[in-house]
Design a protein around this motif. Structure first.
Motif, PDB file in Angstrom:
ATOM      1  N   MET A 135       0.831  -1.208   0.000  1.00  0.00           N
ATOM      2  CA  MET A 135       0.000   0.000   0.000  1.00  0.00           C
ATOM      3  C   MET A 135       0.862   1.253   0.000  1.00  0.00           C
ATOM      4  N   ALA A 136       1.895   1.270   0.816  1.00  0.00           N
ATOM      5  CA  ALA A 136       2.788   2.434   0.860  1.00  0.00           C
ATOM      6  C   ALA A 136       3.486   2.626  -0.482  1.00  0.00           C
ATOM      7  N   ALA A 137       3.943   1.544  -1.071  1.00  0.00           N
ATOM      8  CA  ALA A 137       4.647   1.641  -2.349  1.00  0.00           C
ATOM      9  C   ALA A 137       3.716   2.125  -3.457  1.00  0.00           C
ATOM     10  N   TYR A 138       2.501   1.590  -3.509  1.00  0.00           N
ATOM     11  CA  TYR A 138       1.572   1.999  -4.566  1.00  0.00           C
ATOM     12  C   TYR A 138       1.137   3.452  -4.396  1.00  0.00           C
ATOM     13  N   GLU A 139       0.938   3.897  -3.169  1.00  0.00           N
ATOM     14  CA  GLU A 139       0.576   5.298  -2.955  1.00  0.00           C
ATOM     15  C   GLU A 139       1.714   6.207  -3.413  1.00  0.00           C
ATOM     16  N   SER A 140       2.928   5.848  -3.066  1.00  0.00           N
ATOM     17  CA  SER A 140       4.096   6.625  -3.482  1.00  0.00           C
ATOM     18  C   SER A 140       4.236   6.641  -5.002  1.00  0.00           C
ATOM     19  N   LEU A 141       4.060   5.480  -5.610  1.00  0.00           N
ATOM     20  CA  LEU A 141       4.146   5.397  -7.073  1.00  0.00           C
ATOM     21  C   LEU A 141       3.048   6.216  -7.748  1.00  0.00           C
ATOM     22  N   ALA A 142       1.842   6.168  -7.209  1.00  0.00           N
ATOM     23  CA  ALA A 142       0.740   6.928  -7.800  1.00  0.00           C
ATOM     24  C   ALA A 142       1.018   8.429  -7.712  1.00  0.00           C
ATOM     25  N   SER A 143       1.539   8.872  -6.585  1.00  0.00           N
ATOM     26  CA  SER A 143       1.882  10.295  -6.440  1.00  0.00           C
ATOM     27  C   SER A 143       2.971  10.706  -7.423  1.00  0.00           C
ATOM     28  N   LEU A 144       3.958   9.850  -7.574  1.00  0.00           N
ATOM     29  CA  LEU A 144       5.030  10.154  -8.517  1.00  0.00           C
ATOM     30  C   LEU A 144       4.509  10.149  -9.958  1.00  0.00           C
ATOM     31  N   ALA A 145       3.623   9.205 -10.279  1.00  0.00           N
ATOM     32  CA  ALA A 145       3.033   9.166 -11.620  1.00  0.00           C
ATOM     33  C   ALA A 145       2.269  10.465 -11.911  1.00  0.00           C
ATOM     34  N   GLU A 146       1.501  10.938 -10.933  1.00  0.00           N
ATOM     35  CA  GLU A 146       0.778  12.201 -11.107  1.00  0.00           C
ATOM     36  C   GLU A 146       1.742  13.349 -11.350  1.00  0.00           C
ATOM     37  N   ALA A 147       2.811  13.401 -10.571  1.00  0.00           N
ATOM     38  CA  ALA A 147       3.796  14.481 -10.720  1.00  0.00           C
ATOM     39  C   ALA A 147       4.464  14.440 -12.090  1.00  0.00           C
ATOM     40  N   LEU A 148       4.554  13.237 -12.656  1.00  0.00           N
ATOM     41  CA  LEU A 148       5.160  13.081 -13.984  1.00  0.00           C
ATOM     42  C   LEU A 148       4.155  13.291 -15.114  1.00  0.00           C
ATOM     43  N   GLY A 149       2.895  13.603 -14.758  1.00  0.00           N
ATOM     44  CA  GLY A 149       1.872  13.831 -15.780  1.00  0.00           C
ATOM     45  C   GLY A 149       1.234  12.553 -16.290  1.00  0.00           C
ATOM     46  N   GLU A 150       1.410  11.462 -15.571  1.00  0.00           N
ATOM     47  CA  GLU A 150       0.862  10.160 -15.975  1.00  0.00           C
ATOM     48  C   GLU A 150      -0.396   9.865 -15.146  1.00  0.00           C
ATOM     49  N   GLU A 151      -1.423  10.677 -15.349  1.00  0.00           N
ATOM     50  CA  GLU A 151      -2.630  10.576 -14.533  1.00  0.00           C
ATOM     51  C   GLU A 151      -3.322   9.222 -14.678  1.00  0.00           C
ATOM     52  N   ALA A 152      -3.410   8.708 -15.884  1.00  0.00           N
ATOM     53  CA  ALA A 152      -4.088   7.414 -16.095  1.00  0.00           C
ATOM     54  C   ALA A 152      -3.350   6.296 -15.364  1.00  0.00           C
ATOM     55  N   ILE A 153      -2.043   6.347 -15.383  1.00  0.00           N
ATOM     56  CA  ILE A 153      -1.254   5.340 -14.663  1.00  0.00           C
ATOM     57  C   ILE A 153      -1.441   5.520 -13.159  1.00  0.00           C
ATOM     58  N   ALA A 154      -1.489   6.751 -12.696  1.00  0.00           N
ATOM     59  CA  ALA A 154      -1.712   7.019 -11.275  1.00  0.00           C
ATOM     60  C   ALA A 154      -3.043   6.433 -10.813  1.00  0.00           C
ATOM     61  N   ILE A 155      -4.067   6.575 -11.627  1.00  0.00           N
ATOM     62  CA  ILE A 155      -5.388   6.021 -11.292  1.00  0.00           C
ATOM     63  C   ILE A 155      -5.302   4.508 -11.163  1.00  0.00           C
ATOM     64  N   ARG A 156      -4.631   3.861 -12.093  1.00  0.00           N
ATOM     65  CA  ARG A 156      -4.502   2.393 -12.046  1.00  0.00           C
ATOM     66  C   ARG A 156      -3.716   1.942 -10.816  1.00  0.00           C
ATOM     67  N   LEU A 157      -2.680   2.681 -10.476  1.00  0.00           N
ATOM     68  CA  LEU A 157      -1.885   2.328  -9.298  1.00  0.00           C
ATOM     69  C   LEU A 157      -2.702   2.501  -8.018  1.00  0.00           C
ATOM     70  N   ARG A 158      -3.535   3.527  -7.977  1.00  0.00           N
ATOM     71  CA  ARG A 158      -4.389   3.725  -6.791  1.00  0.00           C
ATOM     72  C   ARG A 158      -5.471   2.644  -6.715  1.00  0.00           C
ATOM     73  N   GLU A 159      -5.936   2.169  -7.853  1.00  0.00           N
ATOM     74  CA  GLU A 159      -6.900   1.061  -7.843  1.00  0.00           C
ATOM     75  C   GLU A 159      -6.261  -0.190  -7.245  1.00  0.00           C
ATOM     76  N   VAL A 160      -5.017  -0.451  -7.624  1.00  0.00           N
ATOM     77  CA  VAL A 160      -4.304  -1.592  -7.043  1.00  0.00           C
ATOM     78  C   VAL A 160      -4.140  -1.385  -5.539  1.00  0.00           C
ATOM     79  N   MET A 161      -3.787  -0.163  -5.145  1.00  0.00           N
ATOM     80  CA  MET A 161      -3.629   0.136  -3.723  1.00  0.00           C
ATOM     81  C   MET A 161      -4.929  -0.129  -2.959  1.00  0.00           C
ATOM     82  N   GLU A 162      -6.049   0.244  -3.527  1.00  0.00           N
ATOM     83  CA  GLU A 162      -7.341   0.007  -2.881  1.00  0.00           C
ATOM     84  C   GLU A 162      -7.616  -1.487  -2.742  1.00  0.00           C
ATOM     85  N   GLN A 163      -7.211  -2.272  -3.727  1.00  0.00           N
ATOM     86  CA  GLN A 163      -7.365  -3.724  -3.623  1.00  0.00           C
ATOM     87  C   GLN A 163      -6.479  -4.281  -2.511  1.00  0.00           C
ATOM     88  N   GLU A 164      -5.298  -3.706  -2.352  1.00  0.00           N
ATOM     89  CA  GLU A 164      -4.411  -4.124  -1.262  1.00  0.00           C
ATOM     90  C   GLU A 164      -5.033  -3.764   0.088  1.00  0.00           C
TER      91      GLU A 164
END
Length: 171
Positions: A118-147
């Motif tokens: 969960m910590a890793a996916y939240e961090s990755l999603a935040s970094l994806a957003e900062a990099l302009g990869e919003e769609a990837i950030a959404i997918r990473l947060r979905e995985v985090m929610e499943q975790e």
């Protein structure tokens, strides 16, 4: 020695590689072993469900690598390696035939790995957003929610195990 990371995208890819390694280890080794060793039916079912989800997470990560046009090369996660080693040492200390304590230890290591994920996916999603990869950030947060949901199931199974033990001692 690994090549130095020189920009945020390289850091993002490096962390994704570690998560791919984590999900692969969980799906190929850790969860099948926990599923085999667990005694409580609810715990076994939880491990079985999470194994299926974890296999989907591997596919999600591979898709993200493909979208980013980055090789999907898993890189070992020292954090997960440490959790597994700690668990193995703990299990060796549990008396033979003590199914309840073994199951609680299995639930504990699974919960610890969920927190790590969960910590890793939240961090990755935040970094994806900062990099302009919003769609990837959404997918990473979905995985985090499943975790998070998997963690809730583990906590319920653990509570039920303890409640059954208390109830059996009253009889």
């Amino acid at each position: 020695m690994a090549e130095p990371l020189t920009n945020p995208r390289e850091l993002f890819a490096a962390r994704l590689r570690q998560m791919l390694w984590v999900e692969l280890r969980l799906s190929e080794e850790v969860l099948p072993e926990l599923l085999e060793r667990a005694h409580a039916i609810d715990l076994k079912r939880g491990f079985e469900r999470h194994l299926l989800e974890t296999e989907v997470h591997v596919g999600t990560l591979r898709d993200i690598f493909h979208e980013l046009r980055v090789p999907a090369e898993p890189k070992e996660s020292p954090a997960l390696r440490g959790l597994v080693q700690e668990h193995e040492q703990l299990v060796q200390q549990i008396s033979e035939g003590n199914d309840l304590v073994h199951d609680l230890a299995y639930a504990q290591v699974a919960a610890a790995s969920e927190h790590l994920e969960m910590a890793a996916y939240e961090s990755l999603a935040s970094l994806a957003e900062a990099l302009g990869e919003e769609a990837i950030a959404i997918r990473l947060r979905e995985v985090m929610e499943q975790e998070e949901f998997a963690l809730e199931q583990l906590e319920r199974a653990q509570t039920k195990l303890l409640a059954e033990k208390v109830e059996s001692e009253r009889l």
